[in-house]
Design an enzyme around this catalytic site. Structure first.
Site, mmCIF file in Angstrom:
data_model
loop_
_atom_site.group_PDB
_atom_site.id
_atom_site.type_symbol
_atom_site.label_atom_id
_atom_site.label_comp_id
_atom_site.label_asym_id
_atom_site.label_seq_id
_atom_site.Cartn_x
_atom_site.Cartn_y
_atom_site.Cartn_z
ATOM 1 N N LYS A 292 56.854 -51.268 -4.163
ATOM 2 C CA LYS A 292 55.779 -50.988 -5.131
ATOM 3 C C LYS A 292 55.176 -52.336 -5.496
ATOM 4 C CE LYS A 292 59.169 -50.913 -8.886
ATOM 5 N NZ LYS A 292 59.655 -50.259 -10.077
ATOM 6 N N ASP B 246 62.430 -49.685 -2.777
ATOM 7 C CA ASP B 246 61.729 -49.929 -4.037
ATOM 8 C C ASP B 246 60.407 -50.634 -3.790
ATOM 9 O OD1 ASP B 246 61.573 -49.407 -6.679
ATOM 10 O OD2 ASP B 246 62.819 -51.075 -7.345
ATOM 11 N N ASP C 243 63.265 -58.176 -5.569
ATOM 12 C CA ASP C 243 64.053 -57.099 -6.164
ATOM 13 C C ASP C 243 64.648 -56.162 -5.115
ATOM 14 O OD1 ASP C 243 65.273 -55.395 -7.843
ATOM 15 O OD2 ASP C 243 63.505 -54.883 -9.027
ATOM 16 N N ASN D 67 56.992 -55.127 -7.348
ATOM 17 C CA ASN D 67 58.060 -55.899 -6.704
ATOM 18 C C ASN D 67 57.545 -56.875 -5.655
ATOM 19 O OD1 ASN D 67 60.165 -54.978 -8.196
ATOM 20 N ND2 ASN D 67 60.689 -53.307 -6.796
ATOM 21 N N THR E 173 61.222 -45.361 -7.351
ATOM 22 C CA THR E 173 60.459 -45.300 -8.591
ATOM 23 C C THR E 173 59.516 -44.102 -8.511
ATOM 24 O OG1 THR E 173 60.537 -47.711 -8.717
ATOM 25 C CG2 THR E 173 58.868 -46.620 -10.051
HETATM 26 P P1 ADP Z 1 65.112 -56.044 -11.912
HETATM 27 O O1 ADP Z 1 65.891 -55.853 -10.652
HETATM 28 O O2 ADP Z 1 66.002 -56.022 -13.099
HETATM 29 O O3 ADP Z 1 63.934 -55.136 -12.010
HETATM 30 P P2 ADP Z 1 63.442 -58.160 -10.913
HETATM 31 O O4 ADP Z 1 64.089 -58.781 -9.733
HETATM 32 O O5 ADP Z 1 62.370 -57.172 -10.637
HETATM 33 O O6 ADP Z 1 64.546 -57.530 -11.857
HETATM 34 O O7 ADP Z 1 62.880 -59.331 -11.851
HETATM 35 C C1 ADP Z 1 62.284 -59.059 -13.115
HETATM 36 C C2 ADP Z 1 60.975 -59.809 -13.276
HETATM 37 O O8 ADP Z 1 61.200 -61.218 -13.185
HETATM 38 C C3 ADP Z 1 59.944 -59.520 -12.189
HETATM 39 O O9 ADP Z 1 59.140 -58.419 -12.513
HETATM 40 C C4 ADP Z 1 59.142 -60.812 -12.120
HETATM 41 O O10 ADP Z 1 58.159 -60.826 -13.137
HETATM 42 C C5 ADP Z 1 60.174 -61.876 -12.465
HETATM 43 N N1 ADP Z 1 60.734 -62.460 -11.247
HETATM 44 C C6 ADP Z 1 61.705 -61.931 -10.470
HETATM 45 N N2 ADP Z 1 61.986 -62.699 -9.412
HETATM 46 C C7 ADP Z 1 61.165 -63.765 -9.496
HETATM 47 C C8 ADP Z 1 60.951 -64.942 -8.675
HETATM 48 N N3 ADP Z 1 61.673 -65.143 -7.573
HETATM 49 N N4 ADP Z 1 60.025 -65.829 -9.071
HETATM 50 C C9 ADP Z 1 59.299 -65.595 -10.177
HETATM 51 N N5 ADP Z 1 59.435 -64.542 -10.981
HETATM 52 C C10 ADP Z 1 60.349 -63.620 -10.654
HETATM 53 MG MG MG Z 2 62.024 -55.048 -10.805
#
Ligand code: ADP
Ligand code: MG
Length: 443
Positions: free
Chosen positions: A237, A235, A253, A240, A272
């Site tokens: 991109k 993933d 992610d 992430n 994606t």
């Molecule tokens: P999903 O797997 O459901 O897509 P993500 O891991 O991408 O979830 O997290 C969703 C959003 O939360 C991210 O796009 C980012 O904006 C925020 N986020 C995720 N992890 C972190 C982190 N460690 N610190 C700050 N923001 C985060």
């Molecule tokens: Mg995500």
């Protein structure tokens, strides 16, 4: 045992602290060395402007003869003693800490702050550990939503993979716990936003080349870390890739990441749209190659604020993106593309990755002709007049014997197989001619 001590005394932060306390209390003669190593490791993380000062301080403290902390070197008896460092007391304390580490974690362990982002199964918010003050990000996965969308297995895989990785270039997991409604992953806090936001929402679209190079290097280090553990990310991109407060980036992610033990391949469609490699789209077997394709797309996007096969805000069906990915040439119309950037993107967007290229059998771009000698002055050593007077004696013979050990097993065996000799001999064997060591010598 040595590895256990290395892990406990050097790699595990608490073990390391305890080890230093132990030195201070009972082996003061090693304190200077321990302090030196500690200062050195702090120094390697220091900002540039403080690095110089720190360097001078370290040199004064440890490298001047008159200094109390002078490192005279751990030698002789001391070095011996170091090897046998073991103390019952310290073992007990370490065990206590390991027990403490296993304590049950609940919401009460943290203060909760603002929402940082939204994921597929719930929000991500900033949290602070009550008794240490350390800040983290907590990704909450709604249990019922997980069940409805059958995401449980994926969530568990993400947790298990996050638990294994430990890299400066990946968002690492600190705690995993659950409450009545959510599964929670507590991770490094990245409060500088994701790269998608930086590409499209801040100032002129796209990211300047200096930053593109910097982020690409850190992303590459993150991907290589995953690959070194046989994990394919799937993933990759800009969305992430998250920035921390200092402006360093990490991969986040790992929801689609998968561990592929050596030799195992998969053909599952995952990723994606716009970043998926041809081998995924064609549903062929693949391993790590797909991450390099997606990195190529991501570098392209950082520079041009669009994808190689999909324009910014273009309304286009996934089928069309797939068709373009498989059939079209990647074009570089944006003025910011320079020759090295185009070159690296072209190398990453390699449509002909296949099982053969995954195992390192890519066709070389140039092949030497069999009948040409590619060297200057090939006849230089033909003339032996200048060494004719040199006599070889018994000592020389001994050296030659030592040198000429014969076949190197693996290469030799490969050669036997490749040349067909192995099969031939095996056939002979079937005809009652046994493969003896003498047969081998004759070969
Ligand atoms: P999903 O797997 O459901 O897509 P993500 O891991 O991408 O979830 O997290 C969703 C959003 O939360 C991210 O796009 C980012 O904006 C925020 N986020 C995720 N992890 C972190 C982190 N460690 N610190 C700050 N923001 C985060
Ligand atoms: Mg995500």
């Amino acid at each position: 045992m040595k590895d256990t001590y290395q892990s406990l005394c050097e790699l595990q932060p608490i073990g390391r602290k305890l080890f230093q306390q132990f030195l201070q209390a009972s082996k003061p003669q090693y304190m200077a060395t321990a302090e030196f190593l500690e200062d050195l490791s702090d120094w390697s993380f220091a900002e540039d402007e403080t690095k110089e000062k720190a360097k001078r301080r370290i040199l004064t403290k440890f490298c001047r003869l008159e200094s109390r902390g002078f490192l005279s070197g751990v030698t002789g008896k001391d070095a011996e003693r170091c090897k046998h460092l073991s103390d019952k007391n310290i073992d007990e304390i370490v065990l206590q800490w390991k027990e403490y580490e296993k304590q049950r974690i609940s919401d009460k362990y943290f203060y909760e702050f603002r929402t940082l982002g939204k994921g597929g199964f719930g929000e991500v918010c900033a949290v602070q550990v009550r008794h240490t003050g350390h800040m983290y990000a907590c990704k909450k996965l709604d249990k019922r939503r997980l069940k409805k969308k059958r995401g449980e297995k994926m969530a568990l895989l993400e947790k298990q993979i996050l638990e294994k990785v430990n890299s400066l270039f990946i968002v690492n997991l600190a705690y995993a716990y659950d409450n009545k409604t959510h599964l929670c992953l507590v991770m490094d806090l990245m409060n500088g936003g994701d790269l998608k936001f930086h590409i499209y929402e801040l100032g002129e679209r796209g990211i300047c080349m200096e930053r593109v190079v910097y982020y690409s290097a850190q992303i590459t280090a993150g991907i290589l870390h995953l690959h070194s553990m046989d994990i394919v990310y799937r993933d990759m991109k800009p969305e992430n890739v998250l920035l921390d407060g200092k402006g360093q980036c990490r991969l986040s992610d790992l929801g689609l990441a998968m561990e592929l033990p050596k030799g195992k391949m998969i053909c599952q469609k995952a990723g994606t749209a716009g970043y998926m490699a041809p081998e995924i789209l064609r549903q062929e077997y693949y391993r790590m190659s797909v991450d390099w394709w997606a990195l190529g797309c991501s570098i392209y996007e950082m520079v041009a604020a669009r994808l190689p096969f999909k324009d910014f805000r273009e309304k286009v069906q996934n089928e069309e993106v797939t068709r373009r990915t498989l059939e079209d040439e990647c074009r570089f119309e944006h003025k910011r593309f320079d020759a090295p950037t185009k070159d690296i993107i072209r190398r990453l967007l390699n449509k002909s990755w296949s099982i053969a290229s995954v195992v390192g059998l890519v066709q070389p771009p140039w092949v030497p002709k069999a009948n040409v000698v590619y060297a200057k002055n090939v006849d230089k050593f033909g003339d032996t007049s200048d060494v004719q007077h040199i006599e070889l004696d018994a000592k020389d013979e001994e050296f030659f014997k030592e040198f000429s050990t014969g076949a190197v097993p693996i290469q030799w065996q490969k050669e036997m197989i490749d040349s067909g000799v192995f099969d031939e001999l095996n056939d002979c064997k079937l005809n009652q001619l046994t493969l003896t060591s003498r047969t081998c010598t004759i070969l």
